[in-house]
Design a protein around this motif. Structure first.
Motif, PDB file in Angstrom:
ATOM      1  N   HIS A 185      64.855  29.124 -38.210  1.00 11.96           N
ATOM      2  CA  HIS A 185      64.934  28.240 -39.315  1.00 11.96           C
ATOM      3  C   HIS A 185      65.741  27.205 -39.529  1.00 11.96           C
ATOM      4  O   HIS A 185      66.720  27.006 -38.366  1.00 11.96           O
ATOM      5  N   ALA A 186      65.273  26.149 -40.155  1.00 14.17           N
ATOM      6  CA  ALA A 186      66.044  24.742 -40.370  1.00 14.17           C
ATOM      7  C   ALA A 186      67.482  25.085 -40.937  1.00 14.17           C
ATOM      8  O   ALA A 186      67.709  26.195 -41.515  1.00 14.17           O
ATOM      9  N   LYS A 187      68.277  24.021 -40.947  1.00 15.25           N
ATOM     10  CA  LYS A 187      69.791  24.220 -41.510  1.00 15.25           C
ATOM     11  C   LYS A 187      69.629  24.686 -42.972  1.00 15.25           C
ATOM     12  O   LYS A 187      69.116  23.918 -43.762  1.00 15.25           O
ATOM     13  N   ALA A 188      70.360  25.631 -43.353  1.00 19.41           N
ATOM     14  CA  ALA A 188      70.469  26.125 -44.572  1.00 19.41           C
ATOM     15  C   ALA A 188      71.765  25.652 -45.403  1.00 19.41           C
ATOM     16  O   ALA A 188      72.783  25.542 -44.792  1.00 19.41           O
ATOM     17  N   ASP A 189      71.785  25.904 -46.809  1.00 18.29           N
ATOM     18  CA  ASP A 189      72.746  25.369 -47.683  1.00 18.29           C
ATOM     19  C   ASP A 189      73.583  26.794 -47.650  1.00 18.29           C
ATOM     20  O   ASP A 189      73.327  28.121 -47.422  1.00 18.29           O
ATOM     21  N   TRP A 190      75.049  26.400 -48.046  1.00 15.60           N
ATOM     22  CA  TRP A 190      75.845  27.575 -48.116  1.00 15.60           C
ATOM     23  C   TRP A 190      76.284  27.758 -49.612  1.00 15.60           C
ATOM     24  O   TRP A 190      77.548  27.699 -49.825  1.00 15.60           O
ATOM     25  N   ASP A 191      75.356  27.616 -50.472  1.00 12.04           N
ATOM     26  CA  ASP A 191      75.572  27.927 -51.963  1.00 12.04           C
ATOM     27  C   ASP A 191      76.134  29.150 -52.363  1.00 12.04           C
ATOM     28  O   ASP A 191      76.328  30.139 -51.314  1.00 12.04           O
ATOM     29  N   GLN A 192      76.040  29.743 -53.494  1.00  7.60           N
ATOM     30  CA  GLN A 192      76.608  30.669 -53.891  1.00  7.60           C
ATOM     31  C   GLN A 192      75.698  31.919 -53.993  1.00  7.60           C
ATOM     32  O   GLN A 192      75.997  32.978 -54.296  1.00  7.60           O
ATOM     33  N   SER A 245      72.871  35.015 -52.587  1.00 11.93           N
ATOM     34  CA  SER A 245      73.116  35.710 -51.374  1.00 11.93           C
ATOM     35  C   SER A 245      72.524  35.349 -50.273  1.00 11.93           C
ATOM     36  O   SER A 245      71.772  34.025 -50.449  1.00 11.93           O
ATOM     37  N   ASP A 246      72.770  35.825 -48.987  1.00 11.35           N
ATOM     38  CA  ASP A 246      72.230  34.869 -47.891  1.00 11.35           C
ATOM     39  C   ASP A 246      70.714  35.018 -47.876  1.00 11.35           C
ATOM     40  O   ASP A 246      70.205  34.048 -47.361  1.00 11.35           O
ATOM     41  N   HIS A 247      69.831  36.019 -47.975  1.00 13.42           N
ATOM     42  CA  HIS A 247      68.683  36.030 -48.354  1.00 13.42           C
ATOM     43  C   HIS A 247      67.954  34.759 -49.035  1.00 13.42           C
ATOM     44  O   HIS A 247      66.753  34.440 -48.869  1.00 13.42           O
ATOM     45  N   GLU A 248      68.703  34.539 -50.093  1.00 18.86           N
ATOM     46  CA  GLU A 248      68.127  33.405 -51.180  1.00 18.86           C
ATOM     47  C   GLU A 248      68.781  32.136 -50.729  1.00 18.86           C
ATOM     48  O   GLU A 248      68.449  31.204 -51.554  1.00 18.86           O
ATOM     49  N   ARG A 249      69.353  31.778 -49.665  1.00 21.41           N
ATOM     50  CA  ARG A 249      69.973  30.395 -49.334  1.00 21.41           C
ATOM     51  C   ARG A 249      68.718  29.412 -48.848  1.00 21.41           C
ATOM     52  O   ARG A 249      67.901  30.021 -48.099  1.00 21.41           O
ATOM     53  N   PRO A 250      68.802  28.239 -49.728  1.00 24.37           N
ATOM     54  CA  PRO A 250      67.611  27.389 -49.467  1.00 24.37           C
ATOM     55  C   PRO A 250      68.158  26.503 -48.201  1.00 24.37           C
ATOM     56  O   PRO A 250      69.272  26.589 -47.662  1.00 24.37           O
ATOM     57  N   LEU A 251      67.245  25.776 -47.849  1.00 23.00           N
ATOM     58  CA  LEU A 251      67.600  24.635 -46.814  1.00 23.00           C
ATOM     59  C   LEU A 251      68.380  23.558 -47.331  1.00 23.00           C
ATOM     60  O   LEU A 251      68.304  23.091 -48.484  1.00 23.00           O
ATOM     61  N   ALA A 252      69.248  23.081 -46.254  1.00 24.94           N
ATOM     62  CA  ALA A 252      70.221  22.037 -46.836  1.00 24.94           C
ATOM     63  C   ALA A 252      69.417  20.553 -46.543  1.00 24.94           C
ATOM     64  O   ALA A 252      68.074  20.729 -46.090  1.00 24.94           O
ATOM     65  N   GLU A 253      69.809  19.540 -46.966  1.00 28.34           N
ATOM     66  CA  GLU A 253      69.128  18.326 -46.795  1.00 28.34           C
ATOM     67  C   GLU A 253      68.904  17.991 -45.196  1.00 28.34           C
ATOM     68  O   GLU A 253      67.549  17.648 -44.951  1.00 28.34           O
ATOM     69  N   ARG A 254      69.720  18.152 -44.254  1.00 25.26           N
ATOM     70  CA  ARG A 254      69.365  18.172 -42.835  1.00 25.26           C
ATOM     71  C   ARG A 254      68.066  19.189 -42.329  1.00 25.26           C
ATOM     72  O   ARG A 254      67.083  18.756 -41.796  1.00 25.26           O
ATOM     73  N   GLY A 255      68.214  20.344 -43.080  1.00 25.71           N
ATOM     74  CA  GLY A 255      67.303  21.247 -42.885  1.00 25.71           C
ATOM     75  C   GLY A 255      65.820  20.680 -43.334  1.00 25.71           C
ATOM     76  O   GLY A 255      64.620  21.034 -42.741  1.00 25.71           O
ATOM     77  N   ARG A 256      65.725  20.170 -44.198  1.00 23.73           N
ATOM     78  CA  ARG A 256      64.308  19.632 -44.856  1.00 23.73           C
ATOM     79  C   ARG A 256      63.937  18.369 -43.915  1.00 23.73           C
ATOM     80  O   ARG A 256      62.725  18.096 -43.999  1.00 23.73           O
ATOM     81  N   LYS A 257      64.828  17.769 -43.409  1.00 24.62           N
ATOM     82  CA  LYS A 257      64.473  16.730 -42.486  1.00 24.62           C
ATOM     83  C   LYS A 257      64.214  17.127 -41.164  1.00 24.62           C
ATOM     84  O   LYS A 257      63.161  16.905 -40.521  1.00 24.62           O
ATOM     85  N   ASP A 258      64.824  18.103 -40.500  1.00 17.96           N
ATOM     86  CA  ASP A 258      64.688  18.647 -39.320  1.00 17.96           C
ATOM     87  C   ASP A 258      63.228  19.619 -38.948  1.00 17.96           C
ATOM     88  O   ASP A 258      62.572  19.574 -38.254  1.00 17.96           O
ATOM     89  N   ALA A 259      62.813  20.546 -40.290  1.00 15.70           N
ATOM     90  CA  ALA A 259      61.863  21.280 -40.018  1.00 15.70           C
ATOM     91  C   ALA A 259      60.420  20.420 -40.040  1.00 15.70           C
ATOM     92  O   ALA A 259      59.711  20.903 -39.075  1.00 15.70           O
ATOM     93  N   PRO A 260      60.171  19.483 -40.589  1.00 21.52           N
ATOM     94  CA  PRO A 260      58.890  18.798 -40.253  1.00 21.52           C
ATOM     95  C   PRO A 260      58.931  18.172 -38.721  1.00 21.52           C
ATOM     96  O   PRO A 260      57.735  17.985 -38.009  1.00 21.52           O
ATOM     97  N   VAL A 261      60.115  17.768 -38.310  1.00 22.24           N
ATOM     98  CA  VAL A 261      60.334  17.314 -36.816  1.00 22.24           C
ATOM     99  C   VAL A 261      59.888  18.492 -36.053  1.00 22.24           C
ATOM    100  O   VAL A 261      59.161  18.282 -35.140  1.00 22.24           O
TER     101      VAL A 261
END
Length: 172
Positions: free
Chosen positions: A14-21, A23-39
């Motif tokens: 998976h692409a880079k995820a955010d470290w929000d509050q 649970s681990d399963h629910e962590r969304p992508l970080a901005e960098r992840g949203r850029k890297d996934a299409p690449v």
């Protein structure tokens, strides 16, 4: 499809995820992840691999990665969201591969580390060029993928059965 059919397994972390509050399963992508996934999706599209089936972890970050990457592919493969990919051990990942229908030639797993790296390493009885050293040196970062080829039935997938033919990472 014959058991002598050449097959490919693409292991996408998976692409880079955010470290929000969350649970681990629910962590969304970080901005960098949203850029890297299409690449990563574009790089997969140029690889010449026509994915028959994609198995994607149910974690938010893997689903978001796949949603962004698949848009770059020339054809959307059948996708199954597989709970067992989340926090899967090497043995569980091998069991999933063994369950793959034999009409699938090219399989994509969208999952997590350390599982994706461990599986690529375990399957690679052979390697092409410096692919293994590049993969191990990089540590299999987010949005990276490895491609392993093998011949035979999915039920025969085990340690050392394949050849690691490609490894790509977005910032390598």
């Amino acid at each position: 499809m014959s058991v002598d059919t050449p097959r490919r397994i693409v292991l996408l972390r998976h692409a880079k995820a955010d470290w929000d509050q969350q649970s681990d399963h629910e962590r969304p992508l970080a901005e960098r992840g949203r850029k890297d996934a299409p690449v990563a999706g574009r790089r997969l599209a140029t690889s010449g691999i026509s994915i028959d089936l994609a198995l994607c972890s149910t974690a938010v970050r893997t689903r978001e990665t796949w949603k962004l990457a698949v848009q770059e592919l020339p054809q959307r493969p059948k996708t199954v969201y597989e709970e067992r990919l989340y926090e899967a051990s090497l043995g569980e990942l091998l069991a999933l591969l063994n369950e793959t229908p034999d009409d699938v030639a090219d399989l994509l797993l969208i999952g997590h580390n350390p599982g994706m790296h461990a599986l690529a390493d375990a399957l690679a009885g052979e390697t092409e060029g410096d692919v293994l050293s590049r993969m191990n040196r990089s540590g299999f970062p987010t949005s990276a993928f490895a491609v392993v080829t093998f011949t035979g039935s999915w039920k025969s997938v085990e340690h050392g059965v394949g050849k690691l033919v490609d490894f790509w990472a977005p910032h390598a």
